[in-house]
Design a protein around this motif. Structure first.
Motif, short mmCIF file in Angstrom:
data_model
loop_
_atom_site.label_atom_id
_atom_site.label_comp_id
_atom_site.label_asym_id
_atom_site.label_seq_id
_atom_site.Cartn_x
_atom_site.Cartn_y
_atom_site.Cartn_z
N LEU A 99 0.83 -1.20 0.00
CA LEU A 99 0.00 0.00 0.00
C LEU A 99 0.87 1.24 0.00
O LEU A 99 1.91 1.30 0.66
CB LEU A 99 -0.90 0.02 1.23
N THR A 100 0.41 2.24 -0.76
CA THR A 100 1.15 3.50 -0.78
C THR A 100 0.59 4.44 0.27
O THR A 100 -0.59 4.35 0.64
CB THR A 100 1.04 4.16 -2.17
N SER A 101 1.42 5.29 0.79
CA SER A 101 0.94 6.32 1.72
C SER A 101 0.33 7.43 0.91
O SER A 101 0.97 8.01 0.03
CB SER A 101 2.10 6.85 2.57
N THR A 102 -0.93 7.75 1.19
CA THR A 102 -1.69 8.69 0.37
C THR A 102 -1.74 10.05 1.04
O THR A 102 -2.13 10.18 2.19
CB THR A 102 -3.13 8.17 0.18
N SER A 103 -1.36 11.05 0.29
CA SER A 103 -1.43 12.41 0.80
C SER A 103 -2.85 12.93 0.65
O SER A 103 -3.71 12.33 0.02
CB SER A 103 -0.47 13.32 0.03
N LEU A 104 -3.10 14.08 1.25
CA LEU A 104 -4.44 14.66 1.24
C LEU A 104 -4.94 14.91 -0.17
O LEU A 104 -6.12 14.80 -0.46
CB LEU A 104 -4.41 15.98 2.04
N GLU A 105 -4.03 15.25 -1.09
CA GLU A 105 -4.45 15.57 -2.45
C GLU A 105 -4.54 14.34 -3.35
O GLU A 105 -4.92 14.43 -4.51
CB GLU A 105 -3.46 16.57 -3.09
N GLU A 106 -4.18 13.14 -2.84
CA GLU A 106 -4.08 11.97 -3.70
C GLU A 106 -5.13 10.90 -3.40
O GLU A 106 -4.99 9.76 -3.77
CB GLU A 106 -2.69 11.34 -3.56
N VAL A 107 -6.20 11.30 -2.68
CA VAL A 107 -7.23 10.32 -2.35
C VAL A 107 -7.87 9.80 -3.63
O VAL A 107 -8.21 10.56 -4.53
CB VAL A 107 -8.30 10.96 -1.45
N VAL A 108 -8.06 8.47 -3.74
CA VAL A 108 -8.71 7.88 -4.91
C VAL A 108 -9.86 7.00 -4.44
O VAL A 108 -9.86 6.48 -3.34
CB VAL A 108 -7.72 7.04 -5.75
N ILE A 109 -10.89 6.84 -5.29
CA ILE A 109 -12.02 5.99 -4.94
C ILE A 109 -12.26 4.97 -6.03
O ILE A 109 -13.37 4.58 -6.32
CB ILE A 109 -13.29 6.83 -4.71
N SER A 110 -11.18 4.50 -6.65
CA SER A 110 -11.32 3.47 -7.68
C SER A 110 -10.20 2.47 -7.52
O SER A 110 -9.10 2.83 -7.14
CB SER A 110 -11.26 4.09 -9.08
N ALA A 111 -10.51 1.19 -7.83
CA ALA A 111 -9.50 0.15 -7.70
C ALA A 111 -9.08 -0.38 -9.05
O ALA A 111 -8.57 -1.48 -9.16
CB ALA A 111 -10.05 -0.98 -6.83
N GLU A 112 -9.28 0.36 -10.10
CA GLU A 112 -8.94 -0.13 -11.42
C GLU A 112 -7.98 0.83 -12.12
O GLU A 112 -7.76 1.96 -11.67
CB GLU A 112 -10.20 -0.30 -12.27
N LYS A 113 -7.41 0.38 -13.21
CA LYS A 113 -6.52 1.21 -14.00
C LYS A 113 -7.24 2.49 -14.41
O LYS A 113 -8.43 2.49 -14.71
CB LYS A 113 -6.08 0.41 -15.24
N ASN A 114 -6.50 3.61 -14.46
CA ASN A 114 -7.13 4.91 -14.64
C ASN A 114 -8.03 5.00 -15.87
O ASN A 114 -9.08 5.62 -15.84
CB ASN A 114 -6.06 6.01 -14.71
N ASP A 115 -7.61 4.38 -16.99
CA ASP A 115 -8.42 4.48 -18.20
C ASP A 115 -9.07 3.15 -18.57
O ASP A 115 -9.46 2.95 -19.71
CB ASP A 115 -7.58 5.01 -19.36
N GLU A 116 -9.19 2.23 -17.61
CA GLU A 116 -9.80 0.94 -17.90
C GLU A 116 -11.25 1.10 -18.32
O GLU A 116 -11.77 0.34 -19.12
CB GLU A 116 -9.71 0.03 -16.67
N ASN A 117 -11.94 2.12 -17.79
CA ASN A 117 -13.32 2.36 -18.18
C ASN A 117 -13.44 2.76 -19.65
O ASN A 117 -14.50 2.58 -20.27
CB ASN A 117 -13.94 3.45 -17.30
N ILE A 118 -12.36 3.27 -20.23
CA ILE A 118 -12.37 3.65 -21.65
C ILE A 118 -12.06 2.45 -22.54
O ILE A 118 -12.75 2.19 -23.54
CB ILE A 118 -11.34 4.77 -21.92
N ARG A 119 -11.06 1.67 -22.18
CA ARG A 119 -10.55 0.63 -23.07
C ARG A 119 -11.28 -0.71 -22.94
O ARG A 119 -11.38 -1.46 -23.89
CB ARG A 119 -9.05 0.43 -22.82
N SER A 120 -11.76 -1.01 -21.76
CA SER A 120 -12.40 -2.31 -21.55
C SER A 120 -13.68 -2.43 -22.38
O SER A 120 -14.40 -1.45 -22.59
CB SER A 120 -12.72 -2.49 -20.08
N ALA A 121 -13.98 -3.66 -22.82
CA ALA A 121 -15.22 -3.91 -23.55
C ALA A 121 -16.42 -3.90 -22.61
O ALA A 121 -17.57 -3.88 -23.08
CB ALA A 121 -15.15 -5.24 -24.29
N GLU A 122 -16.19 -3.91 -21.31
CA GLU A 122 -17.30 -3.91 -20.36
C GLU A 122 -18.06 -2.59 -20.41
O GLU A 122 -17.47 -1.52 -20.47
CB GLU A 122 -16.79 -4.13 -18.94
N MET A 123 -19.39 -2.69 -20.40
CA MET A 123 -20.23 -1.51 -20.22
C MET A 123 -21.41 -1.92 -19.35
O MET A 123 -21.77 -3.09 -19.26
CB MET A 123 -20.70 -0.95 -21.56
N GLY A 124 -21.97 -0.94 -18.66
CA GLY A 124 -23.02 -1.27 -17.71
C GLY A 124 -22.49 -2.08 -16.55
O GLY A 124 -23.24 -2.81 -15.89
#
Length: 770
Positions: A99-124
């Motif tokens: 696990l990485t230590s997360t600074s106040l500005e680096e909070v994330v709420i996703s567990a997938e690759k940043n552009d996986e929602n664009i490239r993956s064939a999955e929808m819905g």
């Protein structure tokens, strides 16, 4: 179907017979602190612009041409690892990520690759990290995955405070809910106000609204795939929480360090204990639920691992002379095997049971009513990593259903005649084949099929009914004798075309069959609802769904947006004739009406994934209608879940290293409902007159929830936090039901009476981990 199957095989053969020599890198990716497999971790070779992701068991396989390359292994929230690999031969590389230590500005709420929602064939498809639940305000402050998914576009609650949900206009029983592969037939506690899922025991939740993979079947609208944690293989860990209405405790530890582990997680409410302290008259009565999640796993060899998991949950409501309890039991025994660097296998034996029991002891007579459903399930799944561009999945499963429609038994001085409805039996099976394929740098497709079969078998007496409900034929079937057989071919397809680095277009099609059905006499989920099989009188439901969408990310993938449009046809749907009776009715099939439905709409989604402020906006514009020849004069009418507008606003702001504040606001159009259109008088008694089915509307629903989370002690030995939340902050009295009665001071004149369940509900929970 034969031609479709041959076409897929020819494509696969073409992919395999590539003359260039290639070698594979395979292994598992795990959390360095707990040993938990990481689902969806990325393994990528930047020089070749190719890669893969780990499957739901942390396994990955990457095949590329020979040479020496640097491989990047990454997962959101973890430190990235770089490994130099010589691909002149096959290699096994197991990776642990920290696990990485997360600074106040680096909070994330996703567990997938940043552009996986664009490239993956999955929808819905929505993948939800359980950590996202920690700050979202919910009823009674109890973290709940079913309440959280109701905040997503295309998903809406079945009622105030309920864990039941509708997906794109489908009924609640058209959602396949799986816990470690085991079907959960009633996912609610306390009449729907809590779900059966204890978040402390869960690893990942994935909801499929469309583009449902071929390995899933048996429901028409969605699949909710829930995976439990395996248990910490490194060290003993204890987590838990104390709230105003419930408490929970989880213990996990190695069996043998880095080879096996276990996890046990329990939860119980104590409303009955609180009531007993406040009101001595309540002592001796019960009102609570409990659930227990347990799982163990052991690494038999470098290629074999055995898993055993189970869920045991029960609700109990008891007064002096009356008792009511219901609950689920599930169990999964799974053997995972890595045959080689390209072939991964899962073999599972699964048990699932749901039942309810009602006991009443009056006038020295004990009466018991019970009903339920029980499954035995065998599953065999294979993943074949042919090369970097093709991953094939194939397998089969067979379920043996036992339906227990109900029985009433009594004993004592004034006993009544027993009513015992015949149990029903059926086999439900399916085979599937699919391929996840990359074509060039822009096109990703997933295509395949599922072929499902359903066989109702004896023993039992089967009646055939006319439209008026009369019996036209009755036939006795012996043990194991076939009664009726249904089959269905279910093609599946989804694709994404990358327009540029930040946007893509996607499309999907699916056909689904459903062979088991939930019969309910109420407008909301009830523990006494019964499951029945398809039969001579009840045909299996089927659906086709078409979806198309546009996906785009902004500002270095910090913002994720999408627009999806869908249309769904549903056939052989079930509703009730007017005056139908469900409970202990051996001729319940005679009271059913059959028809069709359609649902269509558009979903809009904006999500901010990083920074101090994170959250999303979801909006659904939709329409759901039904048409039954025997209802509403054969005209189309609005389904109960027909909601033109459904809006969810969810936000979380990290004020500083200690405090995080969150809020969500929900609004949706009131449910369609049948109210009397007038009245008439018979022998001096006023009788309501009903005309159009679902021709009226409940008042629109809206509420605001807020919460604040305070981090307490945060060191290596113990971590703690406090969560303060308020459900329905501005005290909106949303209608749970509306009934009509005659005014006391104006005989012959009716008035509407609204019942609301919740006003403002504050809650406090202390969470800890050590």
């Amino acid at each position: 179907m034969r031609h479709y199957f041959i076409a897929i095989l020819l494509l696969l053969i073409a992919f395999v017979t590539n003359g260039q020599e290639k070698h594979s890198l395979s292994g598992t990716i795990t959390d360095a602190e707990t040993g938990e497999e990481l689902i969806g971790a990325t393994v990528y070779v930047d020089d070749l612009e190719t890669g893969t992701i780990s499957n739901e068991y942390g396994f990955y396989s990457l095949t590329i041409p020979g040479g020496i390359f640097t491989v990047r292994i990454s997962y959101i929230g973890y430190n990235t690892v770089y490994e130099t690999v010589d691909f002149s031969s096959d290699h096994v590389l197991n990776i642990e990520l920290n696990l990485t230590s997360t600074s106040l500005e680096e909070v994330v709420i996703s567990a997938e690759k940043n552009d996986e929602n664009i490239r993956s064939a999955e929808m819905g498809v929505v993948k939800m990290d359980v950590k996202e639940l920690e700050t979202i305000p919910v009823l009674f402050g109890e973290r709940d995955i079913l309440k959280t998914i109701q905040l997503l576009p295309g998903v809406s609650a079945s009622g105030e405070g309920s864990t039941g949900f509708f997906v794109r206009g489908g009924n609640t029983d058209q959602n396949l809910i799986l816990l470690d592969e085991a079907p959960v037939y009633n996912a609610s506690h306390l009449l729907g106000f809590f779900s059966v899922f204890n978040s402390d025991a869960l690893k990942e939740v994935k909801l499929y609204k469309s583009g449902i993979p071929a390995r899933f079947g048996g429901r028409l609208s969605s699949v909710l795939d829930v995976h439990m944690n395996n248990g910490n293989t490194k060290k003993l860990a204890v987590t838990g929480g104390l709230g105003l209405i419930s408490s929970r405790l989880t213990v996990e530890a190695p069996i043998v360090k880095d080879k096996g582990s276990f996890i046990v997680s329990g939860r119980r409410t104590y409303a009955d204990l609180v009531y007993s302290l406040v009101d001595s008259d309540f002592r001796g009565n019960s009102l609570y639920f409990y659930d227990l999640n347990a799982k163990a796993n052991y690494k038999v060899s470098d290629k074999d691992r055995i898993y055993l998991s189970g869920y045991f949950g029960r609700d109990r409501f008891g007064l002096e002379n009356f008792g009511f309890d219901w609950g689920n039991t599930t169990g999964t025994l799974r053997w995972s095997r890595i045959f080689n660097d390209k072939l991964f296998s899962n073999t599972s034996l699964i048990y699932s049971n749901y039942d309810y029991k009602i006991k009443a002891d009056f006038s020295e007579t004990l009466t018991e009513v019970s009903s339920g459903i029980e499954d035995l399930n065998f599953k065999q799944d294979f993943s074949w990593f042919i090369n970097t561009d093709n991953t094939v999945r194939f397998g089969l499963n067979v379920i043996y259903h036992t339906f227990k429609p109900g029985k009433l038994e009594s004993s004592g001085e004034n006993e009544i005649n027993d009513i015992i409805l015949e149990q029903q039996y059926a086999y439900e099976s399916g085979i599937y084949l699919s391929n996840d394929q990359k074509i060039g740098a822009r096109l990703n497709i997933n295509y395949g099929f599922r072929y499902s079969m359903f066989n109702a078998v004896g023993p039992g007496t089967v009646n055939t009914y006319a439209n008026d409900g009369s019996i036209v034929n009755s036939e006795l079937y012996q043990q194991g004798e076939g009664i009726i057989n249904y089959q269905g071919f279910e093609p599946r397809f989804s694709a994404s075309f990358v327009l540029n680095e930040t946007s893509s277009m996607k499309a999907s099609f699916q056909r689904m069959f459903q062979y088991v059905h939930l019969l309910s006499s109420t407008t909301s989920e009830n523990p006494t609802d019964i499951w029945v099989p398809s039969s001579i009188n009840v045909k299996p439901g089927s659906s086709e769904q078409y979806s198309i969408g546009y996906f785009r990310n902004f500002l270095d993938d910090r913002f994720e947006t999408s627009v999806e449009v869908y249309y769904k046809d549903l056939h052989d749907q079930i509703d009730y004739k007017d005056g139908a009776n469900v409970l202990l009715n051996e001729d319940v099939e005679a009271d059913l009406a059959f028809g069709k439905a359609r649902s269509y709409g558009a979903e809009f989604y904006i999500k901010k994934r990083t920074g101090k402020f994170t959250g999303w906006i979801g909006y659904t514009l939709g329409k759901t209608e039904k048409q039954f020849d025997l209802i509403n004069s054969g005209n189309w009418y609005s389904a109960r879940q027909d909601r033109l507008h459904d809006i969810s606003l969810v936000g979380s702001y990290k004020v500083n290293e200690k405090w995080t504040i969150s809020a969500n606001w929900i609004y949706y159009t009131g449910d369609a409902v049948t109210f009397p259109s007038g009245q008439y008088v018979i022998d001096g008694r006023t009788v309501p007159l009903y005309t159009e089915r679902n021709g009226y509307r409940m008042p629109d629903y809206h509420r605001l929830d807020v919460s604040a989370t305070l981090l307490g002690r945060q060191d290596r030995k113990i971590k703690s936090s406090w969560n303060f939340s308020i459900y329905n902050l501005y005290g909106r009295e949303n209608a749970y039901s509306i009934s009509f009665r005659e005014k006391e001071d104006e005989p012959g004149v009716n008035e509407a009476v609204q019942i609301s369940l919740f006003s403002i509900i504050p809650s406090v929970t202390w969470n800890f981990k050590f």
